[in-house]
Design an enzyme around this catalytic site. Sequence first.
Site, mmCIF file in Angstrom:
data_model
loop_
_atom_site.group_PDB
_atom_site.id
_atom_site.type_symbol
_atom_site.label_atom_id
_atom_site.label_comp_id
_atom_site.label_asym_id
_atom_site.label_seq_id
_atom_site.Cartn_x
_atom_site.Cartn_y
_atom_site.Cartn_z
ATOM 1 N N TYR A 152 0.830 -1.199 0.000
ATOM 2 C CA TYR A 152 0.000 0.000 0.000
ATOM 3 C C TYR A 152 0.871 1.258 0.000
ATOM 4 O O TYR A 152 1.388 1.682 1.040
ATOM 5 C CB TYR A 152 -0.931 0.023 1.212
ATOM 6 C CG TYR A 152 -1.861 -1.172 1.315
ATOM 7 C CD1 TYR A 152 -2.199 -1.938 0.193
ATOM 8 C CD2 TYR A 152 -2.407 -1.547 2.537
ATOM 9 C CE1 TYR A 152 -3.043 -3.021 0.287
ATOM 10 C CE2 TYR A 152 -3.265 -2.635 2.632
ATOM 11 C CZ TYR A 152 -3.572 -3.373 1.510
ATOM 12 O OH TYR A 152 -4.419 -4.449 1.616
ATOM 13 N N HIS A 189 0.373 -12.329 1.300
ATOM 14 C CA HIS A 189 -0.393 -11.384 0.489
ATOM 15 C C HIS A 189 -0.495 -11.825 -0.968
ATOM 16 O O HIS A 189 0.502 -11.889 -1.678
ATOM 17 C CB HIS A 189 0.265 -10.003 0.565
ATOM 18 C CG HIS A 189 -0.627 -8.876 0.172
ATOM 19 N ND1 HIS A 189 -0.193 -7.566 0.111
ATOM 20 C CD2 HIS A 189 -1.942 -8.842 -0.182
ATOM 21 C CE1 HIS A 189 -1.202 -6.790 -0.249
ATOM 22 N NE2 HIS A 189 -2.261 -7.539 -0.444
#
Length: 327
Positions: free
Chosen positions: A56, A141
């Site tokens: 992010y 992830h």
Amino acid sequence: MTLPTRRHRSLNLTALGAGCAQLGNLSFAMSDDEAEQTVRAAWESGIRYFDTAPHYGLGLSERRLGRALSAYPRDEYVVSTKVGRLLEPNPVAGQSDLVNGFDVPADTQRVYDFSRDGVLRSIEESLDRLGLDRIDVVYLHDPDEHWEQASTTGAATLAQLRDEGVIGGFGAGMNQTGMLADFIERADVDLLMCAGRLTLLEHASAERMLEAATRHDVAIVAAAVYNSGLLSRESVPDDATFDYAQAPAELIARARVIEAVCRRHGVSLPAAALQFALRYPQVVSVVAGFRGAEQAAQTAERMAAPIPDEFWAELEATSLITPRRTA
């Protein structure tokens, strides 16, 4: 405001969690002050679970979240981050990361790595960016194309760290349910983050994952419950997005049928979307992203909004949602 919590093993998560992709300038840039105000408003709204990732904003979300949370007692909140994408120097200068969805300079680039060394390095670097001495939850992830390494070496490394007390728990975070179910059945995971596939609009594919979670005592965190925008407004617009692209006409039509049921029962469509996953006993938290103090407060209000049983019963009776299984 006080939010309910759900406990799973050693973890205690608020029913509403803060997804912190926006702190990494997802789609649009925000200032450091706005990022801090967003976290503060989330805290004041009762949120005590915060989810972030190196992905992010190329580490920006972790740095901003860590700075904002430094104002609060460490034992009063839960932080999850992710491994699998190492941040390496970018040999091409002057690039923007908007191609990956974040309005930040691409000074670094993501390199997939679910090896033991990669996982350990990723956690160490996340701790440094967050300014913390421990991370409560670590997710593998998006290991879609890296199943073998993630489900063996990556999972084994995180299991060891959990057993040694370095982290509180681990799992995987993905936008699909099939491989999440495989993780439950083949790795010693504690909880999983399911993004976009356990929602008011789309949940049929989650049945195997939910059944496996029950058998193995694994918790589920539901993310992207608005399906990236389609369920985020009181009225579904023609240009609604689904999975970050223009929503297909048939999904818009289905969402509008659900919207009509909401109106008959005096229910907010976004509130129903937010609360839907919590009807499943396997789900311990719903993670939603927001930008700014106003959106944070609004999201908490949606989570607290009363929804009558008759509303859910009509959705089930008309096959708009699948009747839930309690075990």
